[in-house]
Structure formats: structure tokens, C-alpha cells
Scaffold this active site. Structure first.
Site, PDB file in Angstrom:
ATOM      1  N   SER A  57     -17.819 103.816  10.054  1.00 16.54           N
ATOM      2  CA  SER A  57     -17.298 103.624  11.407  1.00 16.54           C
ATOM      3  C   SER A  57     -18.268 102.725  12.172  1.00 16.54           C
ATOM      4  O   SER A  57     -19.345 102.391  11.651  1.00 16.54           O
ATOM      5  CB  SER A  57     -17.193 104.976  12.112  1.00 16.54           C
ATOM      6  OG  SER A  57     -18.513 105.488  12.299  1.00 16.54           O
ATOM      7  N   ASP A  88     -14.458 101.055   9.010  1.00 18.08           N
ATOM      8  CA  ASP A  88     -13.520 102.050   9.531  1.00 18.08           C
ATOM      9  C   ASP A  88     -13.380 101.853  11.049  1.00 18.08           C
ATOM     10  O   ASP A  88     -14.177 101.106  11.647  1.00 18.08           O
ATOM     11  CB  ASP A  88     -14.088 103.446   9.193  1.00 18.08           C
ATOM     12  CG  ASP A  88     -13.022 104.514   9.094  1.00 18.08           C
ATOM     13  OD1 ASP A  88     -11.836 104.201   9.259  1.00 18.08           O
ATOM     14  OD2 ASP A  88     -13.389 105.688   8.841  1.00 18.08           O
ATOM     15  N   ASP A 110      -8.465  99.504  15.305  1.00 14.85           N
ATOM     16  CA  ASP A 110      -7.885 100.717  15.884  1.00 14.85           C
ATOM     17  C   ASP A 110      -7.544 100.487  17.352  1.00 14.85           C
ATOM     18  O   ASP A 110      -8.403 100.528  18.227  1.00 14.85           O
ATOM     19  CB  ASP A 110      -8.886 101.877  15.744  1.00 14.85           C
ATOM     20  CG  ASP A 110      -8.333 103.201  16.271  1.00 14.85           C
ATOM     21  OD1 ASP A 110      -7.367 103.178  17.061  1.00 14.85           O
ATOM     22  OD2 ASP A 110      -8.873 104.258  15.893  1.00 14.85           O
ATOM     23  N   GLU A 142      -3.430 100.773  13.037  1.00 11.81           N
ATOM     24  CA  GLU A 142      -2.915 102.134  13.214  1.00 11.81           C
ATOM     25  C   GLU A 142      -1.912 102.191  14.357  1.00 11.81           C
ATOM     26  O   GLU A 142      -2.080 101.490  15.344  1.00 11.81           O
ATOM     27  CB  GLU A 142      -4.039 103.081  13.606  1.00 11.81           C
ATOM     28  CG  GLU A 142      -5.200 103.020  12.676  1.00 11.81           C
ATOM     29  CD  GLU A 142      -6.097 104.240  12.831  1.00 11.81           C
ATOM     30  OE1 GLU A 142      -7.265 104.109  12.509  1.00 11.81           O
ATOM     31  OE2 GLU A 142      -5.612 105.298  13.276  1.00 11.81           O
ATOM     32  N   HIS A 193      -7.778 113.697  12.979  1.00 13.47           N
ATOM     33  CA  HIS A 193      -9.186 113.435  12.664  1.00 13.47           C
ATOM     34  C   HIS A 193      -9.971 114.698  12.954  1.00 13.47           C
ATOM     35  O   HIS A 193      -9.797 115.317  14.003  1.00 13.47           O
ATOM     36  CB  HIS A 193      -9.732 112.303  13.537  1.00 13.47           C
ATOM     37  CG  HIS A 193      -9.497 110.953  12.957  1.00 13.47           C
ATOM     38  ND1 HIS A 193      -9.060 109.888  13.685  1.00 13.47           N
ATOM     39  CD2 HIS A 193      -9.651 110.491  11.687  1.00 13.47           C
ATOM     40  CE1 HIS A 193      -8.959 108.835  12.899  1.00 13.47           C
ATOM     41  NE2 HIS A 193      -9.295 109.165  11.686  1.00 13.47           N
ATOM     42  N   GLY A 225      -8.255 113.246   6.379  1.00  9.73           N
ATOM     43  CA  GLY A 225      -7.969 114.018   5.167  1.00  9.73           C
ATOM     44  C   GLY A 225      -8.702 115.353   5.042  1.00  9.73           C
ATOM     45  O   GLY A 225      -8.353 116.164   4.181  1.00  9.73           O
TER      46      GLY A 225
HETATM   47  P1  13P Z   1     -11.615 113.522   8.633  1.00 10.49           P
HETATM   48  O1  13P Z   1     -12.921 113.566   9.313  1.00 10.49           O
HETATM   49  O2  13P Z   1     -10.584 114.380   9.274  1.00 10.49           O
HETATM   50  O3  13P Z   1     -11.718 113.747   7.174  1.00 10.49           O
HETATM   51  O4  13P Z   1     -11.044 112.024   8.840  1.00 10.49           O
HETATM   52  C1  13P Z   1     -11.765 110.957   8.337  1.00 10.49           C
HETATM   53  C2  13P Z   1     -11.125 109.666   8.657  1.00 10.49           C
HETATM   54  O5  13P Z   1      -9.926 109.537   8.762  1.00 10.49           O
HETATM   55  C3  13P Z   1     -12.023 108.527   8.836  1.00 10.49           C
HETATM   56  O6  13P Z   1     -11.331 107.351   9.083  1.00 10.49           O
END
Ligand code: 13P
Length: 296
Positions: A57, A88, A110, A142, A193, A225
Site C-alpha cells: 500500500s 496496492d 483507488d 475499484e 477490508h 480476503g
Molecule cells: P484484508 O486485510 O481484509 O485481508 O484485505 C487486504 C486487501 O484487500 C489489500 O488490498
């Protein structure tokens, strides 16, 4: 295992994503903040013998170094490992430009907190810049807000609504994809998230994933996820998801292992000894996810 890497090393992320889609598996995308996370993901990829994406990120890559994390990934790529680097959640054109110039394999713009029109306009600008610079780079965008933080949550993040009427609609996804020219799309399909305290997130809306996938006909990326079930992941993959992001579960594994190792080794001061169990703990989570995502 190493033969696998030599065979598939030179292929681009683009190739691996379309291969995943064809084979109905997903590439695991795992965020890292330091060298512990880096080795955990690379070791797991080598052990299971599948490609992976390392995600950073804006905050994570500022900490590791925008160029330095590129060099780290290049060092294992040079050995033939199919390990790729994604920028990210990137919130401005300037920061997209920075990672495109640094040679990242993919980038996510994003604009989910902007209006649909602003999101389209800025995404389009990012796609144009990225493709002019590197025709192989993948640009993802997104639609639909699913929260911003990879942390343990007390409840659904503020501003996120997971009722069917609030999820990404296939027709708006199609309009967005047509107008922007993105390579991949991350929709809001019941995912969030972060991970609810207790470790179980709400179920994904598989039908909505399928409807969006049928409409846009480009690979979908599932964010958020952590906390989702293996069954949901597999159904989401069958419905058109080609990449799955996981972060919070790795952060929890990191913190728990670090606390335990500090507690258990009061006399130890060598970071590489203290952090070995930390790498192993993160690696275990990554391996488990890779087995599910690759239906092994
Ligand atoms: P989580 O932290 O819910 O696993 O999500 C991670 C994510 O989507 C990073 O782009």
C-alpha cells in the site's frame, strides 16, 4: 519446485492472470511491510510452486522504500521466481505515476471515495499514463467502497454497506470498464477490508461476482480476503475472480508470533533469531491461502 520457476519465470503478470482465469484458480496477493513478510511470501510461493503477488500500500511502500521493494522482488525474479509486485490502493495520479516509473508490475488506482465520474476520469488518466510507459503493466481500479484498513474490526467498517442493493452493479461495472480501459476490476461484493474480531467475515455474494464477471469480461480482483471461507474463495474463483488479496491475517500472525518470541526469549537480542518464528508464522498463513486459491 525450482524447475517450475525456471519454466515460468520470464512470463509476465498479465500472462499469469489470464492463465489463472483459464484454469479457474486465483493468484494470491499478500501485503508486506518488511523483510519478514517478503521472505514469508517468497518461501511459501517456492514451497507450493505457484506464482504470487507482493502488495504494498502507499504506507507499506513508504516504509520499505518504493524503489527498494522493487529491487527485492527483482532479486528473486532474477532466479526465475514468478513473484510480482503490485502497488496496492493508490489514491492519486502522482502516486500512480511514481510506481509506474519505478517499474511495478501492476497498480491499483483507488477512487472509491470519489464520485463515479471523478473515479472514471482519474482512472482513465492513470491507465493512459501507465500504458504509454509500459504496455505490460496491469492497471486495476475499484468501484464500491469496502473500507480502507487491514485491521481487526469491531464491526463492519464505517461507510460500508453489504446489503445486496449497495454492492457493485453489473451495468455500472461495465460502464466503468468501457470508459476507463482498466485491465482488472475490484468490485464490492460483500467483501470488507479488515477482519471482524473472531475471524469470520460476512459471506461473499457469489451470484453478484458472476453477474459482474459476465458483464465486464475482464479478470476480477477480490480484496479484503481475511476472514472469508475456503468455500467462498473457491466459488468466487469459479465465478471470475483471478486475484485474491490478503493482509490482516498476515498482520495478526506477525504480531502474535512477535509477541510470543519476545516473551519466550528474554535473553535474545539478535533480530534475525527473534524474527525467524515470525517469518514462519506468516508463511504458514500464506501457504494455507495458496493451497485454497490454487485448489490444491
Ligand atoms: P484484508 O486485510 O481484509 O485481508 O484485505 C487486504 C486487501 O484487500 C489489500 O488490498
Amino acid at each position: 519446485m525450482f524447475n517450475f520457476f525456471r519454466k515460468s519465470g520470464p512470463k509476465s503478470l498479465k500472462w499469469h492472470v489470464s492463465d489463472a482465469l483459464k484454469r479457474k484458480v486465483a493468484i494470491g496477493h499478500f501485503n508486506i511491510s518488511n523483510i519478514d513478510g517478503f521472505w514469508a511470501v517468497v518461501n511459501a510461493s517456492k514451497k507450493i510452486g505457484v506464482p504470487v503477488i507482493i502488495g504494498v500500500s502507499e504506507g507499506e511502500r513508504d516504509f520499505v522504500g518504493v524503489a527498494q521493494v522493487r529491487s527485492l522482488v527483482d532479486s528473486v525474479k532474477a532466479e526465475g521466481a514468478p513473484v510480482f509486485l503490485n502497488a496496492d490502493h493508490t489514491y492519486s495520479f502522482e502516486r500512480v505515476k511514481e510506481v509506474v516509473d519505478a517499474g511495478y508490475d501492476s497498480v491499483i488506482f483507488d477512487g472509491t471515495e470519489r464520485s463515479f465520474e471523478d473515479n472514471v476520469a482519474l482512472t482513465k488518466k492513470c491507465v493512459r499514463y501507465a500504458k504509454a510507459k509500459d504496455k505490460n503493466i496491469l492497471v486495476e481500479a475499484e468501484i464500491g467502497f469496502i473500507g480502507k484498513s487491514s485491521k481487526v474490526l469491531e464491526g463492519i467498517p464505517e461507510g460500508v454497506r453489504i446489503g445486496e442493493e449497495f454492492l457493485t452493479k453489473p451495468e455500472e461495472a461495465l460502464r466503468f470498464v468501457k470508459e476507463t480501459g482498466v485491465d482488472m476490476l475490484a468490485p464490492a461484493v460483500g467483501n470488507i477490508h479488515g477482519m471482524l474480531k473472531g475471524g469470520v467475515d460476512p459471506a461473499l455474494n457469489i451470484k453478484r461476482i458472476k453477474d459482474i464477471s459476465d458483464a465486464v469480461k475482464i479478470p476480477l480482483v477480490l480484496h479484503g480476503g481475511s476472514g472469508n471461507s475456503a468455500e467462498d474463495f473457491k466459488a468466487a474463483i469459479d465465478a471470475g475472480v483471478a486475484i485474491i488479496h490478503v493482509n490482516t491475517e498476515l498482520r495478526v500472525a506477525y504480531k502474535n508470533a512477535l509477541e510470543a518470541t519476545l516473551r519466550n526469549s528474554p535473553g535474545e537480542v539478535a533480530p534475525y533469531k527473534l524474527e525467524k518464528p515470525v517469518v514462519e508464522a506468516i508463511q504458514k498463513v500464506v501457504e494455507e491461502k495458496l493451497m485454497i486459491f490454487n485448489k490444491l
